[in-house]
Structure formats: C-alpha cells, structure tokens
Design an enzyme around this catalytic site. Structure first.
Site, short mmCIF file in Angstrom:
data_model
loop_
_atom_site.label_atom_id
_atom_site.label_comp_id
_atom_site.label_asym_id
_atom_site.label_seq_id
_atom_site.Cartn_x
_atom_site.Cartn_y
_atom_site.Cartn_z
N ASP A 5 0.85 -1.20 0.00
CA ASP A 5 0.00 0.00 0.00
C ASP A 5 0.88 1.25 0.00
O ASP A 5 1.61 1.49 0.95
CB ASP A 5 -0.88 -0.06 1.26
CG ASP A 5 -1.70 1.21 1.45
OD1 ASP A 5 -1.89 1.95 0.46
OD2 ASP A 5 -2.14 1.45 2.59
N ASN B 290 -0.12 4.54 -0.36
CA ASN B 290 -0.67 5.81 0.13
C ASN B 290 -1.39 5.70 1.47
O ASN B 290 -2.10 6.61 1.89
CB ASN B 290 -1.61 6.42 -0.93
CG ASN B 290 -2.78 5.49 -1.23
OD1 ASN B 290 -2.83 4.36 -0.74
ND2 ASN B 290 -3.73 5.97 -2.01
N ASP C 55 -3.92 3.99 2.59
CA ASP C 55 -5.37 3.82 2.77
C ASP C 55 -5.73 2.38 3.13
O ASP C 55 -6.90 2.00 3.18
CB ASP C 55 -6.14 4.27 1.51
CG ASP C 55 -5.82 3.43 0.29
OD1 ASP C 55 -4.97 2.51 0.39
OD2 ASP C 55 -6.41 3.67 -0.78
N ASP D 166 -1.72 -1.18 -3.93
CA ASP D 166 -1.99 -0.46 -5.17
C ASP D 166 -0.83 -0.59 -6.16
O ASP D 166 0.21 -1.16 -5.83
CB ASP D 166 -2.26 1.03 -4.85
CG ASP D 166 -1.28 1.56 -3.82
OD1 ASP D 166 -0.06 1.41 -4.04
OD2 ASP D 166 -1.72 2.09 -2.78
N ASP E 259 -4.49 -11.34 -15.09
CA ASP E 259 -5.49 -12.36 -14.81
C ASP E 259 -6.63 -12.18 -15.81
O ASP E 259 -7.11 -11.06 -16.00
CB ASP E 259 -6.02 -12.18 -13.38
CG ASP E 259 -6.28 -13.49 -12.69
OD1 ASP E 259 -6.99 -14.33 -13.29
OD2 ASP E 259 -5.79 -13.69 -11.57
N ASP F 51 -8.46 -17.55 -15.40
CA ASP F 51 -9.29 -17.95 -14.27
C ASP F 51 -10.32 -19.03 -14.67
O ASP F 51 -11.01 -18.87 -15.68
CB ASP F 51 -10.03 -16.71 -13.76
CG ASP F 51 -10.73 -16.93 -12.44
OD1 ASP F 51 -10.04 -17.23 -11.46
OD2 ASP F 51 -11.97 -16.80 -12.40
N GLU G 143 -6.02 -21.77 -15.05
CA GLU G 143 -6.40 -22.26 -13.72
C GLU G 143 -7.51 -23.27 -13.97
O GLU G 143 -8.58 -22.92 -14.46
CB GLU G 143 -6.90 -21.12 -12.83
CG GLU G 143 -7.08 -21.59 -11.39
CD GLU G 143 -8.36 -21.13 -10.72
OE1 GLU G 143 -8.43 -21.21 -9.51
OE2 GLU G 143 -9.30 -20.71 -11.42
N HIS H 224 -4.00 -17.10 -3.60
CA HIS H 224 -4.95 -16.26 -2.86
C HIS H 224 -6.22 -17.03 -2.49
O HIS H 224 -7.13 -16.45 -1.92
CB HIS H 224 -5.31 -15.06 -3.72
CG HIS H 224 -5.97 -15.47 -5.00
ND1 HIS H 224 -5.30 -16.15 -5.99
CD2 HIS H 224 -7.25 -15.36 -5.43
CE1 HIS H 224 -6.14 -16.42 -6.96
NE2 HIS H 224 -7.33 -15.96 -6.66
O1 ISL Z 1 -12.68 -25.40 -6.69
C1 ISL Z 1 -12.40 -24.80 -5.72
C2 ISL Z 1 -12.63 -25.39 -4.41
O2 ISL Z 1 -13.76 -24.84 -3.80
C3 ISL Z 1 -11.92 -23.40 -5.73
O3 ISL Z 1 -10.77 -23.25 -4.97
C4 ISL Z 1 -11.70 -22.92 -7.13
O4 ISL Z 1 -10.44 -23.30 -7.57
C5 ISL Z 1 -11.77 -21.47 -7.13
O5 ISL Z 1 -12.93 -21.03 -6.53
C6 ISL Z 1 -11.63 -20.86 -8.52
O6 ISL Z 1 -10.85 -19.75 -8.29
C7 ISL Z 1 -10.80 -18.67 -9.14
O7 ISL Z 1 -12.06 -18.21 -9.57
C8 ISL Z 1 -12.92 -17.66 -8.58
C9 ISL Z 1 -12.22 -16.66 -7.66
O8 ISL Z 1 -13.02 -16.40 -6.57
C10 ISL Z 1 -10.88 -17.17 -7.21
O9 ISL Z 1 -10.23 -16.21 -6.43
C11 ISL Z 1 -10.11 -17.52 -8.44
O10 ISL Z 1 -8.78 -17.89 -8.16
C12 ISL Z 1 -14.04 -16.99 -9.33
O11 ISL Z 1 -13.52 -16.07 -10.25
CA CA Z 2 -3.40 2.24 -1.32
#
Ligand code: ISL
Ligand code: CA
Length: 617
Positions: A103, A105, A107, A111, A180, A282, A340, A411
């Site tokens: 971060d 700034n 807040d 960023d 992404d 994704d 993914e 994440h």
């Molecule tokens: O399948 C799963 C087990 O519940 C999840 O971990 C799955 O891999 C995940 O939800 C998919 O992730 C991606 O798409 C989601 C988003 O919330 C995640 O942060 C992202 O990495 C929807 O866009």
């Molecule tokens: Ca910030």
C-alpha cells in the site's frame, strides 16, 4: 463408445476415466494398481453398478459414461527427444494479489504504486515474471474476480497510466508481466449484463445464460460459493433467471455465442498489444457448458461440493474454445498462457497443455493441495508423504511435451506451512524444505507473495474479521446445517481464503497487528529463496530441464536426482523427526552445495533438505 458393457480397463484407458477413477481410489485409500490387475480390469461397468449402484445411484454412472464419451482424443506422454526450451519454463513467477501486496498511500489497500516500489526487491529476489491478480474496474464482490470493465483499472489500485508505467518498469528490468483473465463470468454490473437486463431484445441477452420460460428454477446446480446457481429477476410479471457459478454478482458468460468469444478475444488482444506478456486464465476449464444445462447428479455434487459440475468442468467445446483463443489472440503476440483448471487430473491436463495441441502452455493443477479424502474446509494435518507421491507421479509421468507449474500457495488457500504443522517452532524448517522441493523440481515455480517471508495462517478471532464472499457463504451453509456459531467458525477458519489475503508485513515494526508479526516466521528465508533461485538459474540445464529420478522413497524421506550437464542429488526429510541421510552420495564424489540448516550435518534434521552436486573432473 463406452457403455455399461465396457470393462473397467477400457474405462481406465479413457483419459477422463483414468483421472476420475484414480481420484476415487485415492480418496478411498486404495491404489490405482488395482485397475491394472487383469482380473479386476475385466469386470464390466454393469457389474460394478450392481455392487455399488445403491450407494452411488444410477445418475452417477450415467453422468460418468456421458462425460467419458465426450473425449475422443488421447495424448500419451512424450518420453524421448529434447524438451522444447521457452522463457516461461526457465522463469520464476511471483503472484501478486494487488489488494494486499503493498500500500503506497496508507489507505490500507495495496496499489499499483506499491507494486512499482517493490520491483527492485522482486528483481533482487530472482523473480523473472509477475502475475497480477485482477486489477480491473470491479465492485469487488469477489475481490476483483467480478469485473465491471475489462479495459479500466480499479480506482483503488490506480490508473491506466500507472499500469503502463508499471509495465514498462517491469520490462526495463527484463522481467515479464502477465495479467489475470476472468472470462467465465463478468460482474453483474458489467455493461453487457446491465444492458441484457434493461433491454430484453438487445444482443446482450445472448451473452449470458438467461431463462424466462419457467416459473421454477431452471436446474439444480449450486454455486461454488454456496446456494443455488441462479439469480432470479422479474420481467413483465414473469420470472427471469440468470446463471452464476460463483457469487450472485458473477454472471456466467455464454461461450456458445460466437460474439462473446470475439469480444473476449478482442479484449485480450488489446492488452497484449499494450505489451502484456500473457495471462493466467481464471477457471478457464469451466467455459463450455453442456447443451441444455441438465441437472447435476447429487452424489457427484456431494463429492465435489458443487452440484452440476460434471456438466461444465470439462465441457464438450473446451478444446475448441481454447484453440480459438490461442490462435486468434495468444499466438499472434507470442503470448504465454497458464490456465487455472480446478478439477482436472493429469490426463485432462495433458489434453489441454500438450505442446502439439496448441491450447494452453501450462495449467495449475490442484491435486496436491489437500491430502486425499480431505477438503480445504477441514482442520487436519496435511500428509507430506502424499506430497511426495504427487511429485513423483507428476515428475515421472507428465511427459516431455507438457510442462507443470510448481506452487503451494495462492490467494484461494490457507498456507501450506500451516497445513503441515501448526507448531510455530517447525514453521521455518518446513518453509525452507518446501522451497528446496519447489526450486529443484522440473516445472515452473510460482511463488505467492509472502512465500519468501515464510508466512503462516492468521489467527482470525471471529467472522467479523472475515470479508471473503466464499467464507461467508460457507459459514451460512454450516449454520443452516445445524452447526453452532463456534463450530462453524472453526471450520471456516481452517479453510478461509483470507489467510492468503492479509496485507504483507513489509515493515513489521511499524504498528502492525502483533499477530501479523508472528506470521512472518523466518527472516532468513528470503535469502534462502535468493540462493535457491540462483542455483536453479546457474544450473538451468540440470535443475530446470534435466531428468528426474527417485533415489529413495522411504517413509519420511524423499531423495531424487536431477541430471543434465551436472548431476544433483536432493535429499529431503519430510518429517519432524531426524532421518538418515542418503548414503551413496557421500561415497561418490558429491559436494554439498546447499542445506536448509546451513550445516553439513551427518543426519537430516527435522524437515532438513540438502542439495548435493557431483564433482566434475
Ligand atoms: O474449486 C475450488 C474449491 O472450492 C476453488 O478453490 C476454485 O479453484 C476457485 O474457486 C476458482 O478460483 C478462481 O475463480 C474464482 C475466484 O473467486 C478465485 O479467487 C479464483 O482464483 C471466481 O472467479
Ligand atoms: Ca493504497
């Protein structure tokens, strides 16, 4: 065509069949060798249905057969010839979750400026490429995975000008940057969806899965974030339904519509033309849904935690769509792609990443993140013996035409160190051991921000500290199922994605929550990462492209060699007890080039990992 008269070994020869049967057996604690046994392999599916049909139900077998029959292709792993060289195979990637990275700034929200300020740090660490989780304009219902405008930067993070500056600063340092790509769904606030709602006759009605011909919910699918997968709206006194596989604000795009594909491709090209080097895609395996969106089988739904998933996690047009994106967007820019792909096993991964098939460069496979038979929302200790089994399997069998990604954290997950042990005194040794395994395996390492600091899970105290849409849904679901608030919170705490999303403790002395301080367990780890990345690059020929062979696979230990121009022996103690080290390496002319304890100890200390290199005359 596979039918009830097909034998188990015929089913097992189908790539999807193999992945599913392997997973089922694994979760029941059985070996897949069972199916290569000729007597068992000759059994017909109908016999099995008779045996376990009551338990699983007929729908299960129907869905299974239907799924297998959608895949006519086969890929067998390429064992010989050279591995094709590529920058992204040699690179060390680093995932940035912008909201909680740095971060600039004050807040409280990370960023783009913050990222720019850490580029020298990342370069110094040895990182070659950054993956940015979504930074686009978004109402942030799912922290940016709900995109309102694909061509705008979220105001909290910065501006498009700042993004261009970031990109050129990355390139100035000879690093790459990937973004992404979230195109299974858009935010319900995206202009396409808004227009679809307000103008029923607009073309955008066909951009999503809308239904207005029924008073009852169109099918029984549930969403990944709990509850039904359909939103209900009202239009001319009739019900209007729209599909969402994730939150109620993440509306699934209808990929069967060629205009959707064109618009998405256009958007990808826009970013690539700006200089972006590729995309992490994704839930890209979810984009093709079976025609008619048939009901999901409840047994499969229970097993997978989401009902309906067999109709879209490996849909009938997946290959076709991936090839279109590849040829029309990625190939012209020579861009890199990593999909993914939750739910795909090794053979399905091969079918989307084999270099001859021109679909994806790599995928994230998730089979190693939980011990078999366990799920993320469960407090249990992860079995490092299983991690070894998984690594041996993938390192030995994925093949030379495919390339794997190597990661433990992102994440969406609690920290791997904490899954293995909650004992703080072991955390640092575990972090170091995992790093050695990651940087000496064949594949591309993806660090998640904070891995290099040895971050462990946070001690959240109540649901008030949990903001994640998935965790909240899970909590609600648990209460509805009769759990007490305390019980439900304990389960959420084990699996919440929040563990991966707390602001990085760059400067722990500056008024950071004391609990965050404890998170950063190993100050020396960053240097260890630097050393390991250096080794990997210096001996790229062996540690990146070299062969892999298991030398020792006894309980508690994992020893393997990587051979290219040089010969390396990696000796790992996977347990919290002292173990014998691998003897032969001492008799032959090997020298110790790295140890997580910093010492050339006779025995392997708990979770110690050593790297030995053959002395060349
Ligand atoms: O399948 C799963 C087990 O519940 C999840 O971990 C799955 O891999 C995940 O939800 C998919 O992730 C991606 O798409 C989601 C988003 O919330 C995640 O942060 C992202 O990495 C929807 O866009
Ligand atoms: Ca910030």
């Amino acid at each position: 065509m596979l039918t009830y008269n097909s034998t188990l070994s015929e089913l097992y020869n189908n790539p999807i069949g193999r992945d599913i049967m392997d997973k089922l057996l694994l979760s029941m604690g059985m070996s897949s060798r069972l199916l290569t046994n000729p007597i068992i392999g000759r059994r017909k599916l109908k016999t099995v249905r008779k045996l376990v049909g009551k338990k699983l139900g007929d729908g299960f077998f129907e869905a299974f057969l239907e799924l297998l029959n959608t895949e006519q292709d086969r890929v067998s792993p390429r064992e010989d010839g050279e591995i094709t060289r590529a920058w992204w195979k040699e690179a060390v990637f680093y995932q940035i979750y912008p909201r909680s990275f740095c971060d600039s700034n004050g807040d409280g929200v990370g960023d783009l400026r913050g990222i720019i300020s850490k580029l020298d740090y990342l370069k110094d660490l040895g990182v070659d490429a950054l993956w940015l989780s979504p930074i686009y304009d978004s109402p942030q219902d799912d922290n940016g995975y709900d995109i309102r405008d694909y061509r705008k930067i979220c105001e909290e993070f910065g501006s498009l000008e700042e993004f261009r500056e970031l990109l050129s600063e990355v390139h100035n340092r000879e690093m790459h940057l990937i973004m992404d790509l979230v195109v299974n769904h858009t935010s319900d606030e995206h202009e396409w969806f808004q227009t679809a709602l307000s103008e029923p006759n607009s073309k955008y009605r066909k951009y999503y899965y809308f239904r207005n011909d029924t008073d009852v919910i169109p099918n029984n699918w549930t969403s990944f974030f709990s509850g039904p997968a359909w939103n209900e709206y009202e239009e001319n006194d009739k019900r209007l339904w729209a599909l969402h596989s994730f939150s109620k604000k993440q509306m699934d795009l209808n990929w069967t519509n060629p205009e959707v594909r064109e618009d998405v491709i256009d958007m990808i090209r826009w970013w690539l033309a700006m200089g972006v080097d590729g995309f992490r895609m994704d839930v890209i395996n979810l984009i093709s849904k079976r025609d008619g969106l048939p009901d999901g089988d409840s047994t499969i739904g229970e097993m997978m935690g989401v009902r309906g998933i067999e109709n879209y996690f490996y849909g009938p047009k997946l290959h076709e769509y991936l090839r279109q994106i590849q040829s029309e967007a990625f190939a012209p820019y020579n861009a890199f792609s990593v999909g993914e792909t939750p739910g795909l096993g090794m053979n399905m991964c091969r079918l989307v990443t084999d270099e001859t098939r021109k679909e994806l460069d790599m995928v994230f496979n998730f089979d190693h993140l939980e011990s078999p038979g366990h799920t993320r929302f469960e407090d249990y200790r992860y079995d490092t013996e299983y991690l070894k089994k998984y690594m041996i399997d993938w390192q030995s069998h994925y093949g030379k035409g495919c390339w794997m990604s190597l990661f433990y954290n992102n994440h969406d997950n609690p920290k791997m160190i904490s899954k293995i042990s909650t004992d703080q005194s072991e955390a640092s040794a575990i972090g170091r051991m995992l790093a050695v395994l990651q940087f000496t395996s064949r594949g591309t390492p993806f660090l998640f921000q904070g891995d290099e600091m040895g971050l462990v899970n946070s001690e959240f105290r109540s649901m008030d500290e949990i903001t994640d849409v998935e965790s909240k849904g899970e909590y609600r679901k648990l209460l509805e199922a009769g759990k007490t608030e305390d019980e439900a919170f304990a389960i959420v705490l084990a699996g919440t994605r929040e563990h991966g999303r707390v602001l990085l403790p760059w400067n722990p002395s500056l008024g950071v929550h004391p609990e965050r301080l404890r998170q950063r367990v190993d100050k020396k780890l960053t240097e260890i990462y630097q050393d390991l990345i250096f080794l990997r690059k210096e001996y790229r020929d062996s540690l990146v492209y070299g062969t892999f062979q298991v030398l020792r696979d006894k309980k508690g230990v994992f020893t393997y060699e990587r051979v290219g121009t040089e010969r390396f022996v990696v000796d790992i103690n996977l347990s919290n007890r002292e173990q014998k080290s691998f003897e032969p390496k001492k008799q032959e002319a090997f020298e110790l080039v790295f140890s997580t304890t910093g010492m050339a100890t006779e025995k392997l200390a708990p979770y110690e990992a050593q790297i030995w290199m053959e002395v060349q005359e």
